[in-house]
Design a protein around this motif. Structure first.
Motif, PDB file in Angstrom:
ATOM      1  N   GLN A 121       0.896  -0.894   0.016  1.00  0.00           N
ATOM      2  CA  GLN A 121       0.199  -0.103  -0.016  1.00  0.00           C
ATOM      3  C   GLN A 121       0.762   1.086  -0.030  1.00  0.00           C
ATOM      4  O   GLN A 121       2.028   1.432   0.770  1.00  0.00           O
ATOM      5  N   ALA A 122       0.363   2.210  -0.847  1.00  0.00           N
ATOM      6  CA  ALA A 122       1.353   3.442  -0.803  1.00  0.00           C
ATOM      7  C   ALA A 122       1.391   4.236   0.459  1.00  0.00           C
ATOM      8  O   ALA A 122       2.689   4.381   0.725  1.00  0.00           O
ATOM      9  N   ARG A 123       0.424   4.292   1.170  1.00  0.00           N
ATOM     10  CA  ARG A 123       0.607   4.836   2.767  1.00  0.00           C
ATOM     11  C   ARG A 123       1.560   4.148   3.525  1.00  0.00           C
ATOM     12  O   ARG A 123       2.090   4.502   4.409  1.00  0.00           O
ATOM     13  N   GLU A 124       1.534   2.741   3.119  1.00  0.00           N
ATOM     14  CA  GLU A 124       2.482   1.905   4.188  1.00  0.00           C
ATOM     15  C   GLU A 124       3.851   2.280   3.613  1.00  0.00           C
ATOM     16  O   GLU A 124       4.790   2.639   4.690  1.00  0.00           O
ATOM     17  N   TRP A 125       4.310   2.326   2.580  1.00  0.00           N
ATOM     18  CA  TRP A 125       5.511   2.609   1.859  1.00  0.00           C
ATOM     19  C   TRP A 125       6.124   4.247   2.414  1.00  0.00           C
ATOM     20  O   TRP A 125       7.058   4.410   3.012  1.00  0.00           O
ATOM     21  N   ALA A 126       4.942   5.098   2.248  1.00  0.00           N
ATOM     22  CA  ALA A 126       5.384   6.337   2.717  1.00  0.00           C
ATOM     23  C   ALA A 126       5.532   6.290   4.193  1.00  0.00           C
ATOM     24  O   ALA A 126       6.747   7.037   4.643  1.00  0.00           O
ATOM     25  N   HIS A 127       5.114   5.734   5.104  1.00  0.00           N
ATOM     26  CA  HIS A 127       5.126   5.837   6.531  1.00  0.00           C
ATOM     27  C   HIS A 127       6.309   5.120   7.016  1.00  0.00           C
ATOM     28  O   HIS A 127       7.258   5.719   7.680  1.00  0.00           O
ATOM     29  N   LYS A 129       9.205   4.605   4.894  1.00  0.00           N
ATOM     30  CA  LYS A 129      10.181   5.653   4.715  1.00  0.00           C
ATOM     31  C   LYS A 129      10.564   6.490   5.669  1.00  0.00           C
ATOM     32  O   LYS A 129      11.542   7.162   5.830  1.00  0.00           O
ATOM     33  N   ALA A 130       9.546   7.082   6.308  1.00  0.00           N
ATOM     34  CA  ALA A 130       9.460   8.248   7.096  1.00  0.00           C
ATOM     35  C   ALA A 130       9.997   7.775   8.503  1.00  0.00           C
ATOM     36  O   ALA A 130      10.590   8.674   8.967  1.00  0.00           O
ATOM     37  N   ASP A 144      13.650  -1.601   1.914  1.00  0.00           N
ATOM     38  CA  ASP A 144      14.270  -0.702   0.574  1.00  0.00           C
ATOM     39  C   ASP A 144      15.341  -1.484   0.081  1.00  0.00           C
ATOM     40  O   ASP A 144      16.522  -1.133  -0.246  1.00  0.00           O
ATOM     41  N   GLN A 151       2.701   0.589  -5.691  1.00  0.00           N
ATOM     42  CA  GLN A 151       2.230   1.187  -4.658  1.00  0.00           C
ATOM     43  C   GLN A 151       0.618   1.134  -4.790  1.00  0.00           C
ATOM     44  O   GLN A 151       0.231   1.719  -5.908  1.00  0.00           O
ATOM     45  N   GLN A 153      -3.421   1.597  -3.847  1.00  0.00           N
ATOM     46  CA  GLN A 153      -4.331   2.589  -3.284  1.00  0.00           C
ATOM     47  C   GLN A 153      -5.495   1.945  -2.829  1.00  0.00           C
ATOM     48  O   GLN A 153      -6.602   1.670  -3.773  1.00  0.00           O
TER      49      GLN A 153
END
Ligand SMILES: [Zn+2]
Length: 254
Positions: A121-127, A129-130, A144, A151, A153
């Motif tokens: 999920q895109a939001r999992e990847w973003a989290h 990475k953050a 990574d 990714q 949605q």
């Protein structure tokens, strides 16, 4: 269309039971599962188990704080690539890795599946990475790893025929997903991942001590219960008693 399904145990973790069930005393030793889904048009791994780096230097790998509460049991031959090979599947011939989420015990073997697209999920990847490498269960060296990234949605039908559907089950982490399968031998099977650690979690609606969004987790528990009531078999994320009865590859689960 239906798929064949295989289950693998990629090590065990010993950790405080409260991590699984809020308020529970003592410690538990739990399995780290991965699954291979075989569709006529491709092979997909659901989660990839632990990283071999945790063997030699667990403190260097996971960090000092986490290494005080988590113990790894992960022998050579238990990494996902070796498990696949022992059941007749080459790791470099797996087309997709569907990560439920990117915690170390679900993405640690991603590097061992070099030719797969990573489906997350895109939001999992973003989290991930953050917050990578901040002692929150996300390690950049696990997830990574350079493969092509897909990714998502929300809900996603991987082969377009309803046999392998990624379903958002946000709550454990911001972008957690589970997978709903139509299997040839086992009917509808839901690979919960960490949306539901234990059979007991679902029966008592008890969340873990640490959850990104507790209310969302409870809502997911209710959704999983409904799927179960309609005939789906749920595969819990880290349930040692349940897992003891799960046939392991090369035997088929579904
Ligand atoms: Zn997790």
């Amino acid at each position: 269309m239906t798929v064949a399904l295989y289950a693998y145990t990629c090590g065990f973790l010993t950790l405080p039971r409260s991590i699984l069930l809020d308020g529970a005393p003592g410690v538990a030793t739990v399995p780290v599962p991965a699954y291979l889904i075989v569709h006529p048009r491709g092979r997909a791994l659901f989660d990839s188990g632990l990283n071999v780096d945790c063997r030699e230097d667990p403190v260097g790998y996971i960090g000092e704080a986490a290494s005080k509460v988590i113990q790894f049991h992960f022998l050579p031959g238990e990494e996902v690539s070796a498990r696949l090979a022992a059941s007749g599947f080459a790791a470099d011939q797996v087309d997709f890795v569907i990560n439920s989420h990117l915690h170390y015990d679900h993405s640690g073997g991603n590097a061992l599946i070099p030719n797969a697209d990573i489906v997350v999920q895109a939001r999992e990847w973003a989290h991930a990475k953050a917050v990578a490498d901040q002692n929150l269960g996300y390690l950049a060296r696990d997830f990574d790893t350079g493969q092509r990234l897909r990714q998502l949605q929300g809900e996603h039908d991987l082969f377009g025929d309803g046999s392998v559907v990624c379903i958002p089950t946000y709550g454990h982490t911001p972008g957690h997903q589970s997978v709903r399968l139509k299997t040839e031998l086992g009917g509808e099977i839901v690979l919960c991942g960490d949306a539901c650690y234990l059979k007991e979690s679902l029966e008592t609606l008890t969340t873990p001590s640490v959850a990104h969004d507790r209310e969302a987790m409870i809502e997911v528990f209710h959704r999983l219960r409904r799927m179960q009531a309609l005939g789906a078999t749920l595969m819990y994320g880290h349930d040692p008693d349940f897992w003891a009865g799960v046939p392991q590859a090369p035997r088929r689960l579904g």
